[in-house]
Design an enzyme around this catalytic site. Sequence first.
Site, PDB file in Angstrom:
ATOM      1  N   GLU A   1       0.009  -0.581   5.815  1.00 57.63           N
ATOM      2  CA  GLU A   1       0.782   0.032   6.526  1.00 57.63           C
ATOM      3  C   GLU A   1       1.376   1.281   6.452  1.00 57.63           C
ATOM      4  OE1 GLU A   1       5.109   1.463   8.080  1.00 57.63           O
ATOM      5  OE2 GLU A   1       3.641   1.705   6.146  1.00 57.63           O
ATOM      6  N   ASP A  15       0.995  -1.300  -0.518  1.00 58.34           N
ATOM      7  CA  ASP A  15       0.236   0.035   0.151  1.00 58.34           C
ATOM      8  C   ASP A  15       1.024   1.244   0.098  1.00 58.34           C
ATOM      9  OD1 ASP A  15       0.982  -0.354   2.426  1.00 58.34           O
ATOM     10  OD2 ASP A  15      -0.799   1.050   3.127  1.00 58.34           O
TER      11      ASP A  15
HETATM   12 ZN   LIG Z   1       7.056   2.173   3.776  1.00 57.26          ZN
HETATM   13 ZN   LIG Z   2       5.894   5.221   4.514  1.00 63.23          ZN
END
Ligand SMILES: [Zn+2]
Ligand SMILES: [Zn+2]
Lengths: 481, 481
Positions: B168, B102
């Site tokens: 993340e 992501d």
């Molecule tokens: Zn990263």
């Molecule tokens: Zn990042």
Amino acid sequence: MAPNLDSYFKTVDDNADHFIERLRQAVAIPSVSAEEERRPDVVKMGMWLKEQLESLGAHMEARDLGKQPGKEHLHLPPAIVGSYPAKKDDSKRTILVYGHYDVQPANLSDGWNTEPFKLSIDDKGRMYGRGSTDDKGPVLGWVNVIEAHQKAGVDFPVNLLMCFEGMEEYGSEGLDDFIIAECKPGKFFADADAVCISDNYWLGTEKPCLTYGLRGCSYYSIEISGPGQDLHSGVFGGTAQEPMTDLVRVMGTLVDTNGRIQIPGIYELVAPLTKEEQGLYENIAFTMDNLYESLGSKTGIFDKKEETLMGRWRYPSLSIHGVEGAFSAPGAKTVIPAKVVGKFSIRTVPDMEPHEVDQLVYSYVNEQFKKLGSKNKLNCYLQHSGKWWVASPKHWNFTAAAKAVEKVWKVQPDLTREGGSIPVTLTFEQATGKNVLLLPMGSSTDAAHSINEKLDRGNYITGTKLLGSYLHYVAEEPMKE
Amino acid sequence: MAPNLDSYFKTVDDNADHFIERLRQAVAIPSVSAEEERRPDVVKMGMWLKEQLESLGAHMEARDLGKQPGKEHLHLPPAIVGSYPAKKDDSKRTILVYGHYDVQPANLSDGWNTEPFKLSIDDKGRMYGRGSTDDKGPVLGWVNVIEAHQKAGVDFPVNLLMCFEGMEEYGSEGLDDFIIAECKPGKFFADADAVCISDNYWLGTEKPCLTYGLRGCSYYSIEISGPGQDLHSGVFGGTAQEPMTDLVRVMGTLVDTNGRIQIPGIYELVAPLTKEEQGLYENIAFTMDNLYESLGSKTGIFDKKEETLMGRWRYPSLSIHGVEGAFSAPGAKTVIPAKVVGKFSIRTVPDMEPHEVDQLVYSYVNEQFKKLGSKNKLNCYLQHSGKWWVASPKHWNFTAAAKAVEKVWKVQPDLTREGGSIPVTLTFEQATGKNVLLLPMGSSTDAAHSINEKLDRGNYITGTKLLGSYLHYVAEEPMKE
Ligand SMILES: [Zn+2]
Ligand SMILES: [Zn+2]
Ligand SMILES: [Zn+2]
Ligand SMILES: [Zn+2]
């Protein structure tokens, strides 16, 4: 000789439902000055008001105030000015009245119990609706006064000049210059002998008051900047001097928990408390419970009502309003803001000269920042300032109003000051050079600017009697300035 | 015996354009985890990655992580896990690698010079595009490694386990529990002998580094409340104790301009600086100009690079992020906020135990507030905390990586720590009980999370060589823990 007001009062009572219907029509026009898309409604409201008065024979004008500064695609709503009777009677005094026909924003979803732009009257006679008390009720009070005099066949006691604006809730854009120009010799407001503004509230819920003083307000920004852009606190924390650290340290030196301003020299500018003034506070209809109720807590500074009233009216205060540029949303964000602007304001009182206050603020803030030894840059500046206002409550304008209050409410009004500002008050005083009276219609629980704004039926109808009575007494009062 | 990597390197070079084309395809999928409406693109990106690896013969699985906490209408993107070769070779070591597919949000209108989701390569070989360096480039590095080994006909030196997540940039929702579960005996990651994470950056632009430490972060709120609702400063200024006044006074005692935390006991928790450690900072490729460039100003705390690096890596720092509930917009508003929440965080380092830090913070903040003698209410609480992480850079996982760096970059890597946090690092260390290495591919100017994010062609291609070399060296390194 006290004027005979019986037939006037009876006519007001007989027309109460009609006057309430008039307020219902006014509330139904959502004249929100702060919202661009409502601007046509503000104009519509002004025109509706103009027509109401014209149909009663007043001479009315809609005066163009030009474009809205900073939003040049928007035209300002007109100032609605007028005179009644249309032709001046030189044997009578001339009273200039002011009000505003715009309102604060309101949406049902803000938490209103009823539709904000639909007047809703409950079984206690509380009339809910945006603008009911601020300021459509009082403005329509003057319209009602004219109509009731006509219907009662009572001679109108004064020449009435009217000034109704449509931008009060958005800074009265364009109005100051207009008032100043129209008060010049030969212009529309030139003949005013005194001014009456009905755009404030009783101190409590039971006792009427006349207001003769307002605090001023000087609003400051403290801007501190350093890094070229916002930083990540993981990467730069511990290696960069942080503007926000400096800002809270500087702002933390401005005022203490008990509201004592820490800027040296401020209190030296304040007019000393005289014995005579000190005695006035005891008799004001106000209790500490009134304070706690309006605060919604017991976190007041003082335990005594006298000190509390003085803290509100006659001493300066300093409030820190917030910080621009820092993280302000819910949750957690690990940003080091590159530039932050702290906002605070000082409420000023006699005899504080605004520019003297500015100098004390600038030198103190700069000195506190210097102590930090920071490499960041500080810039402290004034955002805006409005001066305090105090009128003489012994003036015939006030003694007439006091007699009118006694007549309609059967009680002597409190003579009060207010902690807030109504900048137009000072403008009228300076432009006319005459006494200005603040004559409130609504009460402290009316929730102007909040959800569920209301005006009590009694305050509206008796208030209409009050405004009319005031004109009669003011016509008779001996002319001692 | 140094592995022979010549044919592998040549194959990487020969396939450079193909690898860049792979990155171009990945960048074109706007897998922004923070934006609800992009969720299908995040899932698409995960599936694309899975297919890339499957087509190279890896065994891949898309693991469901359930609903998004607090947004139950949203499904979390899957964790893409895999193993290569598909069938484990018990004679080889097993290396677990992590990355995320992501990316941060990006819009051309934010100030990008090129379309953020279209890889744009300039004449200096800078490959601009959202996710190029964070973290699609490094993740595809592993894919390229597998493909280049196959094309070169070189035996794959280890069993590779892969863990690629899609949340993340939005808090790694659901991942911790997943990792912990999959590291248990018999589960997918159970056999890992060491962990390698490529999701950070070189300290500068010229010299590669291996990262063995991260600071932790404990994020606190100071909530101060009093009045039942926001107040008008004209009416209540000077009569009410103001929460914002108390807040700036309390926050002003937390840290000084030079970053020195004022909370007693904090520095006693910090591991003492040894002579050996002190000597390490001098040789790190970093200059004060690097700091000033990234700061965009010269408002650093220290004048020396050693102190600056220590301030970033090995000492705690305290940053004040902002205030929730106060006025935060441009302009002037004369509100007294009824409830304000100050936000600050402390970056923690060895040997600070988070709960000990909490206790020191709570007792200091409460004590400072008590000194004010305020009737308002204070509540200081932790929003979240993540512990610091420090690995042994003498572990074979690091010595292997150091040899790989020397092989491909012809220079010994700096051994660095970082000031920020990568919470998954500690999760992997605790769940596997094994050494974790941070092996960056990009450089300090890559602008991860900013506009014009890029990855240099050289860092991507040589980085692909580096990741492959690391696997060869790590396979050979003597097993001293
Ligand atoms: Zn990263
Ligand atoms: Zn990042
Ligand atoms: Zn008003
Ligand atoms: Zn108002």
